[in-house]
Design a protein around this motif. Structure first.
Motif, PDB file in Angstrom:
ATOM      1  N   ASN A   1      -3.709 -90.968  38.429  1.00 23.43           N
ATOM      2  CA  ASN A   1      -2.319 -90.864  38.877  1.00 23.43           C
ATOM      3  C   ASN A   1      -1.943 -92.014  39.806  1.00 23.43           C
TER       4      ASN A   1
ATOM      5  N   SER B   1       9.889 -95.751  43.985  1.00 21.39           N
ATOM      6  CA  SER B   1       8.523 -96.269  44.071  1.00 21.39           C
ATOM      7  C   SER B   1       8.516 -97.730  44.500  1.00 21.39           C
TER       8      SER B   1
ATOM      9  N   ALA C   1       5.616 -88.738  43.625  1.00 23.12           N
ATOM     10  CA  ALA C   1       6.581 -87.671  43.867  1.00 23.12           C
ATOM     11  C   ALA C   1       6.181 -86.380  43.166  1.00 23.12           C
ATOM     12  N   ARG C   2       5.807 -86.521  41.887  1.00 20.13           N
ATOM     13  CA  ARG C   2       5.499 -85.335  41.084  1.00 20.13           C
ATOM     14  C   ARG C   2       4.836 -85.793  39.788  1.00 20.13           C
ATOM     15  N   THR C   3       3.981 -84.953  39.225  1.00 23.47           N
ATOM     16  CA  THR C   3       3.356 -85.259  37.944  1.00 23.47           C
ATOM     17  C   THR C   3       3.810 -84.259  36.885  1.00 23.47           C
TER      18      THR C   3
ATOM     19  N   ALA D   1      10.266 -84.856  32.734  1.00 23.98           N
ATOM     20  CA  ALA D   1       9.873 -85.868  33.717  1.00 23.98           C
ATOM     21  C   ALA D   1      11.011 -86.855  33.959  1.00 23.98           C
ATOM     22  N   TYR D   2      11.654 -87.312  32.877  1.00 28.63           N
ATOM     23  CA  TYR D   2      12.776 -88.235  33.044  1.00 28.63           C
ATOM     24  C   TYR D   2      13.993 -87.541  33.654  1.00 28.63           C
TER      25      TYR D   2
ATOM     26  N   TYR E   1      13.856 -85.280  35.891  1.00 27.03           N
ATOM     27  CA  TYR E   1      13.568 -85.264  37.321  1.00 27.03           C
ATOM     28  C   TYR E   1      13.778 -86.646  37.933  1.00 27.03           C
ATOM     29  N   LEU E   2      13.291 -87.691  37.269  1.00 24.36           N
ATOM     30  CA  LEU E   2      13.485 -89.062  37.765  1.00 24.36           C
ATOM     31  C   LEU E   2      14.967 -89.362  37.967  1.00 24.36           C
TER      32      LEU E   2
ATOM     33  N   GLN F   1      13.396 -87.457  43.657  1.00 21.97           N
ATOM     34  CA  GLN F   1      12.017 -87.874  43.887  1.00 21.97           C
ATOM     35  C   GLN F   1      11.882 -88.766  45.112  1.00 21.97           C
TER      36      GLN F   1
ATOM     37  N   LYS G   1       6.777 -92.242  43.076  1.00 19.88           N
ATOM     38  CA  LYS G   1       6.603 -92.425  41.643  1.00 19.88           C
ATOM     39  C   LYS G   1       6.518 -91.101  40.894  1.00 19.88           C
ATOM     40  N   VAL G   2       7.168 -91.060  39.743  1.00 18.79           N
ATOM     41  CA  VAL G   2       7.002 -89.946  38.818  1.00 18.79           C
ATOM     42  C   VAL G   2       5.940 -90.358  37.805  1.00 18.79           C
TER      43      VAL G   2
END
Length: 333
Positions: free
Chosen positions: A125, A161, A305-307, A316-317, A319-320, A325, A328-329
């Motif tokens: 990660n 990020s 930020a989160r995985t 995921a996108y 959330y980005l 965030q 980094k996602v």
């Protein structure tokens, strides 16, 4: 040449994250100077969202791949490859074109020139949250702007990020990072991340606060991916001969040209892309050495930020793009 199937992220039309699909694609065996990689994690970037919505420096050709970053394990190498072997943990540096060399897939074949080895023991990660952000910030702040001890540097979109990487790099060379964020929700986190000052641009007068913080000296460097109306406030608080580096264009509003401020203080407004580093071997070597050293001594620490799982790529996108965030996602594969 033999090939196998792998799953890759693709989209067939312009739209939101819902247009993303995981589809089977062919992955060939590596050529003479290429390396085959089993991907372990992906780092997400705003550029990928811009491509998907046709607002990027290249337009998607359907079906379009996606992705600028990946990290994983070397599975096989071509007969001309030197310095990489099966089992190595490596990261993929961003390609010039996502259309030609997308990285969002379970398996990749990549030229050895676009690979770096992960530091010993680095978590997947963290590896996925390293190279795009630190290369982008280092190339702009150190190689272009010559940031040094005592400089005020204004960093907008500071909780991204790249913004957090810029704060860490500024601290590492003794500069004074001023973080600009939209609201005060992330103020404490930014201060803990190393920002000397934090300005909430939707709650405070950006120009007044910058002038209050920098005084007569002004900010010698501004590092901005947003553009739009804040250009006027940013340039009004810059030092004589200062440089504003623009590396994005996220604002939906027009970006004014601050003519009076540019003329009166001989300002430089400089467009910048990370490929200035990636396509110059000497600059890339300098940048990677700085990053390796910073990771080793702890002055550079990727913030995640989160995985999400690979099957959750659309989420995921989402959330980005929500701007929630901090850092980094990352997507695990």
């Amino acid at each position: 040449m033999e090939s196998t199937k792998t799953r890759a992220v693709r989209f067939h039309q312009i739209g939101g994250p819902e247009v993303l699909r995981l589809e089977p694609v062919e992955v060939r065996q590596p050529g003479a100077d290429e390396v085959s990689i089993r991907v372990k994690a992906l780092g997400l970037n705003r550029a990928e969202s811009l491509l998907r919505t046709d607002r990027y420096i290249e337009s998607p050709q359907f079906p379009s791949g996606l992705g600028l970053e990946a990290t994983g394990v070397v599975q096989a190498v071509g007969n001309a490859v030197r310095g990489f072997a099966p089992g190595d943990a490596v990261s993929v540096l961003p390609p010039t074109s996502m259309q030609e060399d997308p990285t969002h897939a379970e398996h990749l074949v990549v030229p050895q020139a676009r690979l770096v080895k992960n530091p010993p023991g680095q978590a997947w990660n963290d590896a996925a949250a390293t190279w795009m952000q630190y290369l982008t910030a280092y190339g702009a702040l150190i190689q272009v702007a010559g940031l040094h001890e005592g400089d005020f540097v204004v960093i907008t979109a500071a909780s991204s990020s790249v913004g957090l990487a810029a704060i860490q790099i500024a601290r590492r060379v003794g500069a004074v990072p001023i973080a600009v964020t939209r609201t005060s929700a992330k103020r404490e986190a930014l201060l803990q991340a190393g920002a000397a000052e934090v300005i909430a641009s939707e709650e405070e007068n950006l120009r007044s606060r910058l002038l209050e913080i920098t005084g007569k000296a002004g900010a010698r460097v501004v590092f901005d991916p947003v553009g739009g109306p804040i250009f006027e406030a940013l340039t009004a608080a810059m030092a004589e001969g200062g440089i504003l580096i623009e590396y994005g264009g996220l604002s939906p509003e027009p970006t004014p040209f601050p003519l009076f401020e540019v003329l009166s203080r001989s300002l430089v407004l400089r467009g910048y892309r990370v490929y200035e580093v990636l396509e110059n071997p000497q600059r890339l070597r300098e940048a990677t050495e700085f990053i390796y050293t910073g990771l080793a001594d702890g002055s550079l620490r990727p913030v995640i930020a989160r995985t999400f799982a690979f099957d959750e790529i659309a989420e995921a996108y989402r959330y980005l793009e929500s701007n929630q965030q901090f850092g980094k996602v990352v997507v695990t594969v």
